[in-house]
Motif scaffolding. Structure first.
Motif, mmCIF file in Angstrom:
data_model
loop_
_atom_site.group_PDB
_atom_site.id
_atom_site.type_symbol
_atom_site.label_atom_id
_atom_site.label_comp_id
_atom_site.label_asym_id
_atom_site.label_seq_id
_atom_site.Cartn_x
_atom_site.Cartn_y
_atom_site.Cartn_z
ATOM 1 N N ARG A 288 10.373 -20.551 30.861
ATOM 2 C CA ARG A 288 11.369 -19.492 31.076
ATOM 3 C C ARG A 288 12.710 -19.963 32.031
ATOM 4 N N CYS B 15 11.004 -18.446 38.977
ATOM 5 C CA CYS B 15 10.025 -17.553 37.964
ATOM 6 C C CYS B 15 8.558 -18.479 37.820
ATOM 7 N N PHE C 55 14.668 -10.602 32.015
ATOM 8 C CA PHE C 55 13.494 -10.899 31.216
ATOM 9 C C PHE C 55 12.132 -10.112 31.942
ATOM 10 N N ALA C 56 12.257 -10.447 33.177
ATOM 11 C CA ALA C 56 11.069 -9.884 34.290
ATOM 12 C C ALA C 56 11.044 -8.301 33.946
ATOM 13 N N ARG C 57 12.206 -7.683 33.877
ATOM 14 C CA ARG C 57 12.139 -6.262 33.806
ATOM 15 C C ARG C 57 11.721 -5.882 32.454
ATOM 16 N N ARG C 58 12.193 -6.404 31.535
ATOM 17 C CA ARG C 58 11.717 -6.238 30.097
ATOM 18 C C ARG C 58 10.272 -6.560 29.630
ATOM 19 N N GLN C 59 9.899 -7.576 30.308
ATOM 20 C CA GLN C 59 8.356 -8.127 30.084
ATOM 21 C C GLN C 59 7.312 -7.529 31.281
ATOM 22 N N ASN C 60 7.924 -7.124 32.035
ATOM 23 C CA ASN C 60 7.133 -6.642 33.299
ATOM 24 C C ASN C 60 6.185 -7.798 33.864
ATOM 25 N N HIS C 61 6.787 -8.988 34.023
ATOM 26 C CA HIS C 61 6.207 -10.168 34.481
ATOM 27 C C HIS C 61 6.661 -10.502 36.042
#
Length: 176
Positions: A37, A32, A75-81
């Protein structure tokens, strides 16, 4: 009696954290490019481990790694990061006195990161474990809950795909 058992599990979990936490964090960080994170994912995995029946988990390290990786994906899906390049890591290796050489190294490192981002997560995972953390195929097979021959095959294929990506950006893979 249940309190003693819970306390004993906590001691076992703490031992796993002290023994394995740094390397698991490094793998998460490689995925990441965000130290906070990666630390959050590691902590979340250990919090979830605390609520599990530890004795029923065959490989605690692999379990923690899987839970932490899943947390990062969620987390990446939720934050679109997406993973961000960590340019500052290029400076940790050492200072170069020649500005032209510094520029060439920075450009090459940028192209290598670009090539790595083109790989599948599974490819990056085995490459990081082998080359960034220096793990053996046997150790990776235990952590990833697969056979040594499957790890060797994944490494071979990941290296081949990385070489192809490096060639696309004009880097001879032998110079990296």
């Amino acid at each position: 009696m249940p309190e003693k058992q819970a306390h004993q599990w906590s001691a076992e979990i703490e031992a796993v954290y002290l023994r394995e936490g740094r390397e698991i964090w490094a793998l998460l960080y490689a995925q990441c490019s965000d130290s906070d994170r990666a630390y959050d994912a590691l902590q979340e995995a250990f919090v979830r481990l605390q609520s599990q029946e530890v004795k029923s988990i065959r490989n605690i390290r692999a379990w923690v790694l899987t839970v932490a990786q899943n947390w990062l994906r969620d987390f990446a899906r939720r934050q679109n990061h997406a993973a961000r390049p960590a340019d500052f890591l290029d400076n940790i290796v050492g200072q170069h006195s020649d500005p032209l050489e510094d520029l060439e190294i920075k450009e090459r490192n940028s192209r290598v990161r670009q090539s790595l981002r083109q790989l599948r997560a599974e490819d990056r995972e085995v490459l990081v474990l082998r080359y960034a953390l220096g793990w053996s195929s046997k150790r990776m097979s235990i952590a990833l809950n697969t056979s040594t021959s499957a790890i060797d095959m994944r490494l071979s294929r990941a290296r081949k795909r990385l070489c192809e990506e490096l060639e696309k950006v004009g880097i001879d893979h032998e110079t990296v």
